[in-house]
Scaffold this motif. Structure first.
Motif, mmCIF file in Angstrom:
data_model
loop_
_atom_site.group_PDB
_atom_site.id
_atom_site.type_symbol
_atom_site.label_atom_id
_atom_site.label_comp_id
_atom_site.label_asym_id
_atom_site.label_seq_id
_atom_site.Cartn_x
_atom_site.Cartn_y
_atom_site.Cartn_z
ATOM 1 N N GLN A 290 0.547 31.090 -60.767
ATOM 2 C CA GLN A 290 -0.714 31.704 -60.357
ATOM 3 C C GLN A 290 -1.801 31.501 -61.413
ATOM 4 O OE1 GLN A 290 0.493 31.769 -57.141
ATOM 5 N NE2 GLN A 290 -1.343 33.002 -57.122
ATOM 6 N N PHE A 291 -1.437 31.567 -62.690
ATOM 7 C CA PHE A 291 -2.401 31.220 -63.736
ATOM 8 C C PHE A 291 -2.892 29.796 -63.533
ATOM 9 C CE2 PHE A 291 -0.185 34.344 -66.814
ATOM 10 C CZ PHE A 291 -0.987 35.377 -66.368
ATOM 11 N N GLY A 292 -1.958 28.904 -63.205
ATOM 12 C CA GLY A 292 -2.330 27.522 -62.992
ATOM 13 C C GLY A 292 -3.194 27.325 -61.760
ATOM 14 N N LYS A 293 -2.965 28.143 -60.718
ATOM 15 C CA LYS A 293 -3.756 27.993 -59.501
ATOM 16 C C LYS A 293 -5.215 28.368 -59.742
ATOM 17 C CE LYS A 293 -4.069 29.199 -54.628
ATOM 18 N NZ LYS A 293 -3.467 29.864 -53.453
ATOM 19 N N ILE A 294 -5.450 29.392 -60.549
ATOM 20 C CA ILE A 294 -6.835 29.771 -60.863
ATOM 21 C C ILE A 294 -7.573 28.597 -61.484
ATOM 22 C CG2 ILE A 294 -8.308 31.290 -62.248
ATOM 23 C CD1 ILE A 294 -6.172 33.421 -62.070
ATOM 24 N N ILE A 295 -6.931 27.944 -62.444
ATOM 25 C CA ILE A 295 -7.574 26.839 -63.145
ATOM 26 C C ILE A 295 -7.640 25.591 -62.274
ATOM 27 C CG2 ILE A 295 -7.459 25.394 -65.197
ATOM 28 C CD1 ILE A 295 -8.149 28.393 -65.602
ATOM 29 N N ALA A 296 -6.637 25.371 -61.433
ATOM 30 C CA ALA A 296 -6.647 24.201 -60.568
ATOM 31 C C ALA A 296 -7.779 24.280 -59.547
ATOM 32 C CB ALA A 296 -5.301 24.055 -59.855
ATOM 33 N N ASN A 297 -7.995 25.461 -58.982
ATOM 34 C CA ASN A 297 -9.055 25.630 -57.991
ATOM 35 C C ASN A 297 -10.434 25.714 -58.630
ATOM 36 O OD1 ASN A 297 -7.479 25.543 -55.700
ATOM 37 N ND2 ASN A 297 -7.163 27.743 -55.615
ATOM 38 N N PHE A 298 -10.505 26.346 -59.792
ATOM 39 C CA PHE A 298 -11.793 26.585 -60.435
ATOM 40 C C PHE A 298 -11.748 26.065 -61.869
ATOM 41 C CE2 PHE A 298 -11.106 30.053 -57.310
ATOM 42 C CZ PHE A 298 -12.047 29.640 -56.375
ATOM 43 N N ALA A 299 -11.807 24.746 -61.968
ATOM 44 C CA ALA A 299 -11.612 24.080 -63.257
ATOM 45 C C ALA A 299 -12.726 24.375 -64.248
ATOM 46 C CB ALA A 299 -11.487 22.567 -63.042
ATOM 47 N N PHE A 300 -13.861 24.863 -63.771
ATOM 48 C CA PHE A 300 -14.934 25.244 -64.695
ATOM 49 C C PHE A 300 -14.439 26.300 -65.685
ATOM 50 C CE2 PHE A 300 -18.527 28.067 -65.768
ATOM 51 C CZ PHE A 300 -19.399 27.151 -66.329
ATOM 52 N N LEU A 301 -13.485 27.141 -65.264
ATOM 53 C CA LEU A 301 -12.953 28.203 -66.116
ATOM 54 C C LEU A 301 -12.077 27.654 -67.239
ATOM 55 C CD1 LEU A 301 -11.961 30.737 -63.303
ATOM 56 C CD2 LEU A 301 -14.097 30.623 -64.594
ATOM 57 N N ASP A 302 -11.758 26.371 -67.171
ATOM 58 C CA ASP A 302 -10.920 25.759 -68.196
ATOM 59 C C ASP A 302 -11.708 24.814 -69.098
ATOM 60 O OD1 ASP A 302 -8.343 25.550 -69.354
ATOM 61 O OD2 ASP A 302 -8.007 23.632 -68.355
ATOM 62 N N PHE A 303 -13.028 24.771 -68.892
ATOM 63 C CA PHE A 303 -13.886 23.885 -69.681
ATOM 64 C C PHE A 303 -14.500 24.695 -70.817
ATOM 65 C CE2 PHE A 303 -17.960 21.417 -70.186
ATOM 66 C CZ PHE A 303 -17.364 20.294 -70.727
ATOM 67 N N LYS A 304 -13.759 24.803 -71.918
ATOM 68 C CA LYS A 304 -14.129 25.745 -72.966
ATOM 69 C C LYS A 304 -15.455 25.402 -73.641
ATOM 70 C CE LYS A 304 -11.692 23.687 -76.903
ATOM 71 N NZ LYS A 304 -10.720 23.951 -77.993
ATOM 72 N N LYS A 305 -15.877 24.146 -73.612
ATOM 73 C CA LYS A 305 -17.129 23.779 -74.270
ATOM 74 C C LYS A 305 -18.339 24.463 -73.643
ATOM 75 C CE LYS A 305 -15.648 19.235 -75.938
ATOM 76 N NZ LYS A 305 -15.891 17.771 -75.914
ATOM 77 N N ASN A 306 -18.210 24.860 -72.373
ATOM 78 C CA ASN A 306 -19.331 25.504 -71.699
ATOM 79 C C ASN A 306 -19.096 26.990 -71.468
ATOM 80 O OD1 ASN A 306 -21.928 25.270 -70.690
ATOM 81 N ND2 ASN A 306 -21.259 24.863 -68.605
ATOM 82 N N LEU A 307 -18.037 27.547 -72.042
ATOM 83 C CA LEU A 307 -17.748 28.975 -71.899
ATOM 84 C C LEU A 307 -18.168 29.666 -73.194
ATOM 85 C CD1 LEU A 307 -14.247 28.786 -70.164
ATOM 86 C CD2 LEU A 307 -16.480 29.119 -69.093
ATOM 87 N N LYS A 308 -19.422 30.074 -73.240
ATOM 88 C CA LYS A 308 -20.017 30.625 -74.449
ATOM 89 C C LYS A 308 -20.300 32.110 -74.214
ATOM 90 C CE LYS A 308 -22.088 26.081 -75.151
ATOM 91 N NZ LYS A 308 -23.318 25.282 -75.252
#
Length: 353
Positions: A290-308
């Motif tokens: 389920q952790f993986g599904k969140i990131i697979a569907n919404f990959a923006f949440l895994d792009f740390k360079k833009n998570l400020k």
């Protein structure tokens, strides 16, 4: 003037033929107002495959999701721009679906990046404020009515526990290095700056509880204490048909309680203890799915360079991402629900207030 008309006609032709390179070239030469006029978003012009690729939901499900979330028919941005319900939801979904800049979305939605920012932020706030409570506690009708079913399904998969209703675990979500107090967010185990969340996943593939954020340096036990999950089980301890209290299963980082079970931690466990650990570990892996599904569907949440964290509501994005992932599981099922052969609740059952 003639040149301007020629450019407008060429832009129309490029959009009709999906020539992205030519569209971007012409956009860079045209004023923003002309760009908005010719590329206004209309979901009816997209196919189902395009909707799934861009928004993670097909066209019909997007309309159903917008109605179930009870979004306003018109969302008025601070700059007085009006964005309609489905358009605003699509903007949020597209923003989260894959790493992007707001300027990259202008060609799809026909709006300047300022309007996109306002609409996405307001839609994010509406969903978080109206439905965030679904992840904050376990007093939900759809969850409490399925406790014995959860325990039976987990036991049928070979788990030695007959009273386990779900799995608890923490997750580290990397973020961009903060400009201030960066040590607070630094996770020494993962060697990354991060926020931490704690989740409880049920065998129907639903994230039934999500606590966070906390600083990346904090241990899973700190999240457990702060989440008040222990108080919930102690004050409202329900029992299965055999009289045992329902429990959740976690990794060795968690303490052992009547309602929290962990693997045996002995350096040389007995054969029986090894069998218990192995059989429980094989079913506990669904929490990672389920952790993986969140990131697979919404990959923006895994792009740390833009998570400020000082520029964006990073934690709110992840919480809403978990909510939308649950909605996705309600509509399309999930790997976890297929593994345990248990259908999740309907979207209406899950979002009932």
């Amino acid at each position: 003037m003639a040149k301007s008309r020629e450019e407008r006609e060429l832009l129309k032709l490029a959009i009709e033929n999906d020539d992205d390179e030519l569209v971007y070239f012409l956009i860079s030469k045209r004023p923003e107002s002309t760009f908005r006029h010719f590329t206004r978003f209309n979901i009816n012009n997209l196919t189902n495959s395009q909707c799934i690729n861009n928004f993670r939901f097909d066209k019909h499900m997007i309309f159903q999701l917008a109605n179930s979330l009870n979004l306003p028919e018109k969302i008025v941005c601070p700059n007085r721009t009006v964005v309609y319900q489905v358009d605003a939801l699509c903007m949020l979904l597209r923003r989260m679906a894959y790493p992007n800049r707001l300027s990259d979305l202008e060609s799809l939605f026909g709006r300047p990046k300022s309007t996109l920012s306002f609409a996405i932020s307001k839609t994010l706030d509406i969903i978080h404020d109206r439905f965030g409570h679904l992840l904050k506690n376990l007093n939900n009708a759809w969850f409490n009515g399925r406790l014995q079913i959860y325990a039976d399904k987990i036991n049928e998969k070979g788990a030695p526990l007959k009273n386990c209703i779900g799995f608890i675990d923490g997750t580290v979500r990397p973020i961009c290095r903060p400009t201030h107090n960066q040590r607070v967010c630094f996770n020494g185990h993962k060697r990354v700056h991060a926020l931490k969340f704690q989740s409880i996943v049920s065998p129907d593939g639903m994230i039934c509880n999500l606590y966070g954020p906390m600083e990346g340096r904090r241990h899973d036990c700190a999240l457990l204490r702060a989440s008040n999950i222990m108080e919930y089980f102690e004050t409202d301890m329900r029992r299965d048909r055999g009289g045992l209290p329902y429990c959740v299963y976690g990794d060795p980082a968690y303490p052992i309680r009547d309602y929290i079970i962990c693997p045996f931690k002995a350096a040389q466990p007995s054969p029986e203890e090894e069998i218990f650990n192995r059989r429980m570990s094989s079913v506990r892996q669904c929490v990672e799915w389920q952790f993986g599904k969140i990131i697979a569907n919404f990959a923006f949440l895994d792009f740390k360079k833009n998570l400020k964290i000082f520029l964006q509501p990073v934690a709110k994005y992840y919480i809403v991402g978990a909510l939308l992932t649950n909605c996705h599981s309600c509509l399309y099922s999930s790997q976890t629900s297929e593994y345990f052969d248990l259908e999740p609740p309907t979207l209406e059952e899950y979002l009932q207030r």
